[in-house]
Each structure stands twice: as C-alpha cells, then as structure tokens.
Enzyme design. Structure first.
Site, short mmCIF file in Angstrom:
data_model
loop_
_atom_site.label_atom_id
_atom_site.label_comp_id
_atom_site.label_asym_id
_atom_site.label_seq_id
_atom_site.Cartn_x
_atom_site.Cartn_y
_atom_site.Cartn_z
N CYS A 99 -3.25 -9.44 -14.78
CA CYS A 99 -3.52 -10.27 -15.96
C CYS A 99 -4.94 -10.80 -15.95
O CYS A 99 -5.61 -10.85 -17.00
CB CYS A 99 -2.52 -11.42 -16.02
SG CYS A 99 -2.43 -12.45 -14.53
N SER A 109 0.85 -1.19 0.00
CA SER A 109 0.00 0.00 0.00
C SER A 109 0.88 1.23 0.00
O SER A 109 2.09 1.13 0.22
CB SER A 109 -0.90 0.03 1.23
OG SER A 109 -1.65 1.22 1.28
N THR A 160 -7.69 1.41 3.71
CA THR A 160 -7.43 0.61 4.91
C THR A 160 -8.49 0.85 5.97
O THR A 160 -8.98 -0.09 6.61
CB THR A 160 -6.03 0.92 5.47
OG1 THR A 160 -5.05 0.65 4.46
CG2 THR A 160 -5.74 0.06 6.69
N ARG A 187 0.30 -3.90 -7.24
CA ARG A 187 -0.94 -4.54 -6.81
C ARG A 187 -2.12 -3.87 -7.50
O ARG A 187 -2.16 -2.65 -7.65
CB ARG A 187 -1.10 -4.41 -5.29
CG ARG A 187 -2.23 -5.25 -4.69
CD ARG A 187 -1.88 -6.73 -4.73
NE ARG A 187 -2.83 -7.55 -3.99
CZ ARG A 187 -3.93 -8.09 -4.51
NH1 ARG A 187 -4.27 -7.84 -5.76
NH2 ARG A 187 -4.70 -8.88 -3.78
N CYS A 197 1.64 -6.25 -17.57
CA CYS A 197 2.21 -6.95 -16.42
C CYS A 197 3.42 -6.19 -15.88
O CYS A 197 4.36 -5.89 -16.62
CB CYS A 197 2.64 -8.36 -16.83
SG CYS A 197 3.49 -9.26 -15.50
N CYS A 222 -0.11 -9.48 -8.47
CA CYS A 222 -0.86 -8.22 -8.58
C CYS A 222 -2.26 -8.44 -9.13
O CYS A 222 -3.12 -7.59 -8.97
CB CYS A 222 -0.09 -7.22 -9.43
SG CYS A 222 -0.02 -7.61 -11.19
N CYS A 248 5.94 -13.87 -10.97
CA CYS A 248 4.65 -13.30 -10.58
C CYS A 248 4.67 -12.71 -9.18
O CYS A 248 5.09 -13.36 -8.22
CB CYS A 248 3.58 -14.38 -10.67
SG CYS A 248 1.93 -13.81 -10.22
#
Length: 593
Positions: free
Chosen positions: A568, A68, A358, A322, A536, A565, A562
């Site tokens: 894709c 974050s 959050t 993310r 990506c 996130c 990977c």
C-alpha cells in the site's frame, strides 16, 4: 471519537514522558538475514567480547516476519560460517533448518493450458550449487548463532522513531514504539513507554521499504542521482503435496500465463523437506491497469496444469506476501549516513534475474560490520564509559558522528556490485513497449552475449505509484471465483499467516495527514475505482457504498488483517497511505515460509 485537537494534546503529554535510555555500541534494526549477519560478523571480529551489540526485531519471534522463496546461493553464508553445509543441509540438519540441494531446474513459458521449455539463464541455473528450503528456519538458526556469540536479541519491539543529534545533522539512536495505546489514542492499562537505544552506529536492516529507512533516505537525500526504486509483490503458499507429486530438490520458474504481456513477473514452485512445495507468483508493481489484482493472478496460476498437477490432492498449510526491491544496481542508494548504514533489502540488493537476494544481503551486512568494527574498535566501549561517568552523565547528542564511507566503497568494490552490474538492464528492459517478449529477447542478448557489458544503463524514471493510470482507460477484469481446493478467498489465505493485531490499538496504516477516510475515498475512488482493495494481498482495504457521504463511497481500513507487505505504501496512486510499525509482536507469524 476523540477530537483531533484533544488527541494531539494528549499525545504531546505522553511524548513528554521521558523514555528510558540504553547505550549500546552497535544497534541493528531488523533480525532478518542481513541484520543478524551484521551482528554476527561484528561479534566474530570482537574476539575479546568488548562491545555490546543489540538487534531489535518487531516480530514476536525470530523468523516470524521472514518470507522468501527460497533458493539459497551459499556464497555469503559460507564466508560467514565455513561449516554451514555440514550443519544445516539435508538429513544432517538437526536444528530445524530445511535445506536440500537443488537437483533439477525447469524454466517454462506458460500458455493458457500448456507450456514451452525455455533455455536456462545463468541466474536460474541452480542444480548442483544452490539449496532450496525455508528462509524463516535459516533466520532462526542465524538467531541462535548470534546469541551464542553474545548478541542481544530483542523481539516484539517495533522501532518507530529516529533520534537525531542536537544539530539535527546525524543519527545517535532509535526509539521503540509505545505499547498500550488504544484506537482513540488513549493509554490502556497495559501502556508502556518505548525505549531509546543510543549507539555509536545504527545498522538499518528493516527489509524492503522499511518505515525508518524511508525516513532516513529522505532526510539525507540518499537517492540523489539514482534511478527510482521499483518493486514487485511476491505472494507465496506452502503446500503439503501427495508423495507421488513430490520431487525433492526440484525447482521451477515460469513466465507468461496468467500475467498479460504488459505485466512483469513470473511464478515458481520449489520442492523441499518432506512433501513440501513452495508455490508463488511475483508481480511487478509498475503496472498501469488499476483493475489488476496480484492476489487473483496468483489464484489463477495454481489452476494451470503445470502447477495443478502438483498441488491437486494436497493441502495448503501457509500463506504470505511481501514487497521486493526490483530496481537493481542503478537504484541502490548511498549506503552510509552520519551515524548509520543501510544493509540488505533496506538498500535493495536483490538480483532480479536470479530471483535471489539473501546472499547479496548477507554480504552487504558483512562488509558493513567490518567497517563498523574498524571504527568502533578505536573507541572505548559504552560499558567502560558508563562505569567511569555514570549513566546520568553520558550524552552523545553533541559527540562527533561516525560516517562510514568505507562501507559504501567496500560494497562498490565487492562481488555484490559486480554481480548486480552485469544484470542491471534485465529488469528495466521489460518496461519497454515490447513487453514480455521484447524483454525476454533483450535479456537473452544482454546476459548471454553482452555479459552485462553494454555501454548503457536503463533507468526507472517514474515510481510504481505514478505509473498507475485512471481506471476509465481500462476494462474491469473478471477473475474466477475460488474453488476452495486450489484457489481461496483472501480471508482464508490471511488466516494461514497467523496474523494478529489487537483490535483496540492505534491503526498503523496512516491515511492522509488527518486519517480522513472519507476525504481519501473522494480523491481516490473516482479516478482508480478501488485499486487499493485489489493491490492488497490481505483484504486490508475496502470501499463501501454509503449514500450519506459526499461521493457516495467510504474507505474502510481493516488493519488487523495487515501482513506487513508494504504494498500500500508503494503502490497507492495518491501516495496518501503511510505504512508505520504497529505494536511490537504484531503481524504475521511465519514458520516454514
């Protein structure tokens, strides 16, 4: 390669091996802010320590998959822990939590070489009330608090399957992924069958676009009558900068450069800790041009003087990315289903104009926990049932299921909905032909004059994948090469995530129904010219020229890169890429992000 039919027969025989069952009173999937908050709140209410609460987390350590910005609005945290400020802020924190009071705000519109100050919106006014720092350290602290209350935390376990009741009308549990399956589907020496957790209630707190949540949303049609969800991709680095460039507690947000006027998004830099600066870019995934690369746009951002003046001479020490929910109020699905509830980013409570989620995620989890406890406390604990009947005689597959409409109602009457309702039209206003400047004008009118009381609600009518247009309608983008000082190639960035996947494990990125990469290349590449390798942020996907195959192009999946996130799964125009959980413990290892 094992032939597909043989593989299916083998996997069927493995699946026939029964899993070990465990019975718990509340099972939480995901140990992020929402999942841990749900567990903590439930145990705070369970003052007699009567009920068993389990949290299952795919990361190897609590907080390792948490990414974050972060600016924390402490409203929900203070409801959960009234002494939070005394324990976790600034120099008082002796537990590794990095949070500092925000002492200055900046909001700027960037041109190619300069910037124009913009008036602070209410959502971006943080000075004197919010805190800046590392969310992964806050999550680790929440994990410690949960364990102190008796919550059982299990890390390194990926929840891969939903267990339905005998009538297939509700959820009675979840199962964890088998370990030790090689890339050809054969068991390795380390093979272990997954576990089943049967529970009175399942709390899904997987984060944005979780694989189990995706199944539940479809199974119970929880998005019926709702707007499409839309997403952004947040890409972030943490830098250790020179002391003279550091301004402790300063936060800044930017719009404009490097994104073109038809791309929604913006940058940020947050100063916290000792000479640490979080710098990042969020790009809306509803863009049309398949030549756009959010990763390369971020590299360009850091060369703008507003960012470069802070970063030059410093050292990049962490990287991550993310997907984020951006659909807002109108895209929140029904929150309860037979046997479970959705909390946090699994439901999509991000306040996009604030760039914060959050506090709303935690509040949703608190309300869910209260509803869960109100119903579960009417029932005997599983511990007492097992003592009376014996585990072999316990079967909940035909028992009545809890369906907590009380949670959905509580959320819709809470400050979370009030907050999100007020800003519901801000994000979709940027999807009009007026673009960046039209969206900025409308947002100012909506938030400052109308105060969110407009008698209309904009919606997202198409998915981010469906909005992608053919490459022939656009000119390829030529992004500058990285200089290795402020900007970096993608594999260097991935090396800073601590990501690990066993090279010899089954690929968790499922491409089409048969994992036929050549067929995928024939379908996707002629139309979109390799959009997958541009959206990506971890170099997972590549198109490689190969004259020996039909179409002259093969598709390569570097699943070991990977960083989870989920972009894709969201943005692939053909919707033929399905992100599933890898083995537990795999993926990135974030520490100060």
């Amino acid at each position: 390669m094992m032939k597909l039919g043989v593989l299916r027969r083998y996997m069927s025989s493995v699946a026939a091996t029964p899993r070990v069952k465990d019975f718990v009173d509340l099972c939480v999937v995901g140990a992020g802010p929402a999942g841990l908050t749900a567990a903590i709140k439930f145990k705070q209410l369970d003052t007699e320590n009567k009920y068993r609460v389990v949290v299952l987390e795919k990361a190897g350590d609590i907080g390792s998959h948490t990414l974050s910005g972060m600016i924390l609005e402490p409203r929900a945290m203070l409801e959960l822990f009234p002494d939070f400020k005394e324990e976790c802020l600034g120099n008082k924190a002796e537990n590794g939590v990095m949070l500092d009071p925000v002492v200055a705000d900046q909001f700027k519109l960037l041109t190619k070489t300069g910037s124009v100050p913009l008036p602070l919106t209410p959502g971006l006014t943080n000075e004197g009330k919010n805190y800046v720092g590392s969310l992964s350290t806050v999550v680790r602290w929440l994990g410690e608090k949960a364990e102190e209350l008796g919550v059982e935390l299990y890390t390194g376990v990926s929840v891969s399957d939903v267990i339905y009741n005998k009538s297939n009308t509700g959820v009675i549990g979840v199962a964890t992924k088998d370990l030790g399956i090689d890339k050809n589907g054969k068991p390795k020496d380390s093979f272990e069958r997954g576990l089943e957790f049967h529970s009175k209630q399942i709390v899904l707190a997987e984060g944005c676009h979780g694989s189990v949540t995706k199944e539940i949303l479809k199974k119970f049609d929880l998005r019926k009558g709702k707007s499409n969800q839309t997403y952004g991709l947040g890409i972030k680095e943490v830098w250790e900068v020179k002391p003279e460039n550091f301004k402790k507690g300063m936060v800044a947000h930017t719009m404009g450069y490097p994104l073109s006027a038809d791309l929604y998004g913006g940058g940020f830099q947050y100063h916290f800790g000792e000479n640490l600066v979080s710098v990042g870019l969020v790009t809306g995934l509803d863009y049309e041009n398949p030549y756009v690369s959010p990763y390369q746009e971020f590299q360009k951002l850091k060369h703008h003087p507003f960012y470069a003046d802070v970063l030059e001479g410093g050292k990049c020490i962490a990287y991550g990315a993310r997907a984020l929910n951006e659909g807002g109020y109108q895209a929140i699905p029904k929150l309860n289903f037979p046997g479970g509830v959705l909390v946090g980013a699994s439901a999509g409570f991000m306040n996009v104009p604030k760039i914060k989620g959050t506090h709303t995620a935690m509040k949703s989890a608190m309300l869910a926990a209260e509803s869960c406890y109100a119903e579960i406390s009417k029932l005997p604990s599983f511990e007492s049932i097992l003592e009376e009947k014996g585990e072999e005689n316990v079967d909940i597959s035909e028992e009545p299921l809890l369906d907590l409409a009380s949670y959905d109602n509580a959320l819709r009457n809470s400050w979370v909905y009030e907050e999100l309702y007020k800003v519901r039209n801000v994000r979709p206003s940027f999807n009009t032909k007026a673009g960046l400047f039209g969206g900025m004008m409308y947002s100012g009118i909506d938030t400052l004059l109308l105060n969110g009381k407009a008698p209309w609600t904009f919606k997202f009518n198409k998915s981010d994948a469906a909005l992608t247009r053919p490459a022939k309608e656009f000119t390829p983008k030529n992004y500058p090469k990285p200089d290795g000082k402020l900007s970096f190639d993608i594999l260097t960035s991935v090396s800073r995530t601590g990501t690990y996947h066993d090279d010899n494990e089954q690929c968790h990125l499922r491409v089409g129904p048969e994992q036929d990469l050549e067929a995928y290349a024939r379908e996707s590449y002629p139309m979109y010219k390799g959009v997958e390798q541009r959206f990506c942020p971890a170099g997972v996907y590549e198109f490689v020229e190969d004259e020996s195959v039909e179409g002259g192009m093969t598709f390569k999946v570097n699943s070991q890169n990977c960083i989870h996130c989920k972009t894709c799964d969201i943005k692939a125009p053909t919707q033929e890429i399905n992100w599933t959980v890898p083995e537990g413990g795999d993926g990135p290892k974030y520490t100060i992000t």
